[in-house]
Motif scaffolding. Structure first.
Motif, PDB file in Angstrom:
ATOM      1  N   PHE A 134       0.852  -1.188   0.000  1.00 40.92           N
ATOM      2  CA  PHE A 134       0.000   0.000   0.000  1.00 40.92           C
ATOM      3  C   PHE A 134       0.889   1.240   0.000  1.00 40.92           C
ATOM      4  O   PHE A 134       1.598   1.497   0.971  1.00 40.92           O
ATOM      5  N   ALA A 135       0.845   2.011  -1.083  1.00 40.73           N
ATOM      6  CA  ALA A 135       1.748   3.156  -1.243  1.00 40.73           C
ATOM      7  C   ALA A 135       1.632   4.153  -0.100  1.00 40.73           C
ATOM      8  O   ALA A 135       2.657   4.632   0.405  1.00 40.73           O
ATOM      9  N   ASP A 136       0.408   4.470   0.338  1.00 39.05           N
ATOM     10  CA  ASP A 136       0.267   5.474   1.399  1.00 39.05           C
ATOM     11  C   ASP A 136       0.908   5.021   2.697  1.00 39.05           C
ATOM     12  O   ASP A 136       1.576   5.803   3.381  1.00 39.05           O
ATOM     13  N   VAL A 137       0.765   3.750   3.037  1.00 36.58           N
ATOM     14  CA  VAL A 137       1.365   3.215   4.261  1.00 36.58           C
ATOM     15  C   VAL A 137       2.884   3.158   4.116  1.00 36.58           C
ATOM     16  O   VAL A 137       3.626   3.587   5.007  1.00 36.58           O
ATOM     17  N   LYS A 138       3.347   2.658   2.995  1.00 35.01           N
ATOM     18  CA  LYS A 138       4.791   2.549   2.755  1.00 35.01           C
ATOM     19  C   LYS A 138       5.449   3.922   2.783  1.00 35.01           C
ATOM     20  O   LYS A 138       6.489   4.116   3.417  1.00 35.01           O
ATOM     21  N   HIS A 139       4.845   4.905   2.127  1.00 37.52           N
ATOM     22  CA  HIS A 139       5.438   6.244   2.067  1.00 37.52           C
ATOM     23  C   HIS A 139       5.429   6.925   3.435  1.00 37.52           C
ATOM     24  O   HIS A 139       6.393   7.612   3.795  1.00 37.52           O
ATOM     25  N   ALA A 140       4.376   6.724   4.204  1.00 33.78           N
ATOM     26  CA  ALA A 140       4.337   7.296   5.551  1.00 33.78           C
ATOM     27  C   ALA A 140       5.407   6.650   6.430  1.00 33.78           C
ATOM     28  O   ALA A 140       6.081   7.342   7.211  1.00 33.78           O
ATOM     29  N   ALA A 141       5.580   5.337   6.303  1.00 31.35           N
ATOM     30  CA  ALA A 141       6.624   4.641   7.068  1.00 31.35           C
ATOM     31  C   ALA A 141       8.009   5.160   6.670  1.00 31.35           C
ATOM     32  O   ALA A 141       8.855   5.416   7.536  1.00 31.35           O
ATOM     33  N   LEU A 142       8.227   5.348   5.389  1.00 28.97           N
ATOM     34  CA  LEU A 142       9.519   5.859   4.925  1.00 28.97           C
ATOM     35  C   LEU A 142       9.720   7.317   5.353  1.00 28.97           C
ATOM     36  O   LEU A 142      10.849   7.723   5.655  1.00 28.97           O
ATOM     37  N   HIS A 143       8.657   8.090   5.404  1.00 26.64           N
ATOM     38  CA  HIS A 143       8.745   9.474   5.889  1.00 26.64           C
ATOM     39  C   HIS A 143       9.227   9.497   7.332  1.00 26.64           C
ATOM     40  O   HIS A 143      10.134  10.260   7.688  1.00 26.64           O
ATOM     41  N   LEU A 144       8.657   8.645   8.161  1.00 25.90           N
ATOM     42  CA  LEU A 144       9.074   8.580   9.557  1.00 25.90           C
ATOM     43  C   LEU A 144      10.483   7.992   9.681  1.00 25.90           C
ATOM     44  O   LEU A 144      11.284   8.453  10.498  1.00 25.90           O
ATOM     45  N   LEU A 145      10.824   7.007   8.857  1.00 18.56           N
ATOM     46  CA  LEU A 145      12.189   6.466   8.854  1.00 18.56           C
ATOM     47  C   LEU A 145      13.199   7.546   8.467  1.00 18.56           C
ATOM     48  O   LEU A 145      14.296   7.614   9.024  1.00 18.56           O
ATOM     49  N   GLU A 146      12.825   8.381   7.508  1.00 19.12           N
ATOM     50  CA  GLU A 146      13.702   9.483   7.099  1.00 19.12           C
ATOM     51  C   GLU A 146      13.962  10.418   8.288  1.00 19.12           C
ATOM     52  O   GLU A 146      15.095  10.813   8.554  1.00 19.12           O
ATOM     53  N   ALA A 147      12.907  10.769   8.997  1.00 20.88           N
ATOM     54  CA  ALA A 147      13.048  11.658  10.150  1.00 20.88           C
ATOM     55  C   ALA A 147      13.908  11.014  11.238  1.00 20.88           C
ATOM     56  O   ALA A 147      14.798  11.660  11.807  1.00 20.88           O
ATOM     57  N   LEU A 148      13.666   9.752  11.520  1.00 22.70           N
ATOM     58  CA  LEU A 148      14.431   9.058  12.562  1.00 22.70           C
ATOM     59  C   LEU A 148      15.872   8.809  12.133  1.00 22.70           C
ATOM     60  O   LEU A 148      16.795   8.881  12.954  1.00 22.70           O
ATOM     61  N   GLY A 149      16.070   8.505  10.853  1.00 25.83           N
ATOM     62  CA  GLY A 149      17.414   8.224  10.348  1.00 25.83           C
ATOM     63  C   GLY A 149      18.360   9.407  10.425  1.00 25.83           C
ATOM     64  O   GLY A 149      19.583   9.243  10.447  1.00 25.83           O
ATOM     65  N   ALA A 150      17.814  10.602  10.491  1.00 23.97           N
ATOM     66  CA  ALA A 150      18.631  11.810  10.570  1.00 23.97           C
ATOM     67  C   ALA A 150      18.972  12.192  12.010  1.00 23.97           C
ATOM     68  O   ALA A 150      19.651  13.189  12.240  1.00 23.97           O
ATOM     69  N   ARG A 151      18.517  11.403  12.973  1.00 30.13           N
ATOM     70  CA  ARG A 151      18.722  11.730  14.391  1.00 30.13           C
ATOM     71  C   ARG A 151      19.736  10.773  15.026  1.00 30.13           C
ATOM     72  O   ARG A 151      19.535   9.554  15.022  1.00 30.13           O
ATOM     73  N   PRO A 152      20.830  11.322  15.568  1.00 30.53           N
ATOM     74  CA  PRO A 152      21.854  10.464  16.185  1.00 30.53           C
ATOM     75  C   PRO A 152      21.314   9.566  17.289  1.00 30.53           C
ATOM     76  O   PRO A 152      21.813   8.460  17.495  1.00 30.53           O
ATOM     77  N   TRP A 153      20.284   9.970  18.004  1.00 28.86           N
ATOM     78  CA  TRP A 153      19.728   9.155  19.080  1.00 28.86           C
ATOM     79  C   TRP A 153      18.928   7.972  18.544  1.00 28.86           C
ATOM     80  O   TRP A 153      18.729   6.997  19.258  1.00 28.86           O
ATOM     81  N   ALA A 154      18.473   8.036  17.295  1.00 27.26           N
ATOM     82  CA  ALA A 154      17.672   6.946  16.725  1.00 27.26           C
ATOM     83  C   ALA A 154      18.464   6.068  15.761  1.00 27.26           C
ATOM     84  O   ALA A 154      18.098   4.915  15.525  1.00 27.26           O
ATOM     85  N   LEU A 155      19.537   6.605  15.196  1.00 29.90           N
ATOM     86  CA  LEU A 155      20.280   5.864  14.166  1.00 29.90           C
ATOM     87  C   LEU A 155      20.829   4.514  14.650  1.00 29.90           C
ATOM     88  O   LEU A 155      20.716   3.527  13.917  1.00 29.90           O
TER      89      LEU A 155
END
Length: 186
Positions: A110-131
């Motif tokens: 499901f594109a909407d679910v996948k894209h929302a998950a990737l959006h949140l992964l993008e935000a978390l991936g940029a944070r040293p505390w989450a990486l």
């Protein structure tokens, strides 16, 4: 109807009210006063939102809204440095479960679910505390680096995937966390 910001921290039992509740919170977060609202009620709001994403029984439309809102919060669209630190402290205990859920959701058709998950992964991936937790999530980096899957995806899917990888690479200390070999693969 909610009369003040304190009503945002209540537990939601009615499924139809969850959509309204999340939309109201999302709207409050992106307003100029959203940072103050979030600061005041984040300890009640953020854990529940991360649980909604991870819970299998959550409706996908609600999950998508929550993931996009959490991504905006983590990106710090309306947060000062102190807000970002406080948000990190509240989400860090939940981040491993959240990342495991996002890895699973990122594989859904499901594109909407996948894209929302990737959006949140993008935000978390940029944070040293989450990486570090992102890198430790079984199969997640492999999933993001899978060239065969990327070749079969449409343009929007690939753009989201590469935005996550760019965020990881731009994260402070990424090479030490991800490893030099993996950085070369990116």
């Amino acid at each position: 109807a909610p009369r003040d910001a304190a009503s945002l921290s209540i537990s939601i039992a009615e499924p139809n009210l969850k959509f309204i509740h999340v939309d109201v919170m999302h709207y409050g977060v992106v307003l100029s006063q959203g940072g103050a609202l979030l600061r005041e009620h984040a300890s009640n709001i953020l854990p529940g939102l991360s649980e909604l994403v991870a819970r299998d029984s959550t409706d996908n439309a609600l999950r998508v809204s929550v993931m996009h809102m959490l991504a905006e919060i983590v990106h710090g669209a309306c947060a000062t440095h102190d807000d970002a630190t406080a948000i990190a402290a509240m989400l860090q205990p939940k981040v491993r479960g959240l990342l495991a859920a996002l890895a699973k959701l990122g594989r859904l058709p499901f594109a909407d679910v996948k894209h929302a998950a990737l959006h949140l992964l993008e935000a978390l991936g940029a944070r040293p505390w989450a990486l570090p937790a992102l890198c430790d999530t079984p199969g997640l980096l492999d999933q993001l680096l899978d060239a065969e899957v990327a070749a079969a995806e449409d343009l929007e899917d690939r753009q989201w995937r590469y935005s996550v990888l760019r965020a990881i690479l731009s994260c402070e200390g990424a090479e030490g966390i991800v490893g030099a070999r993996t950085v070369r693969l990116f």
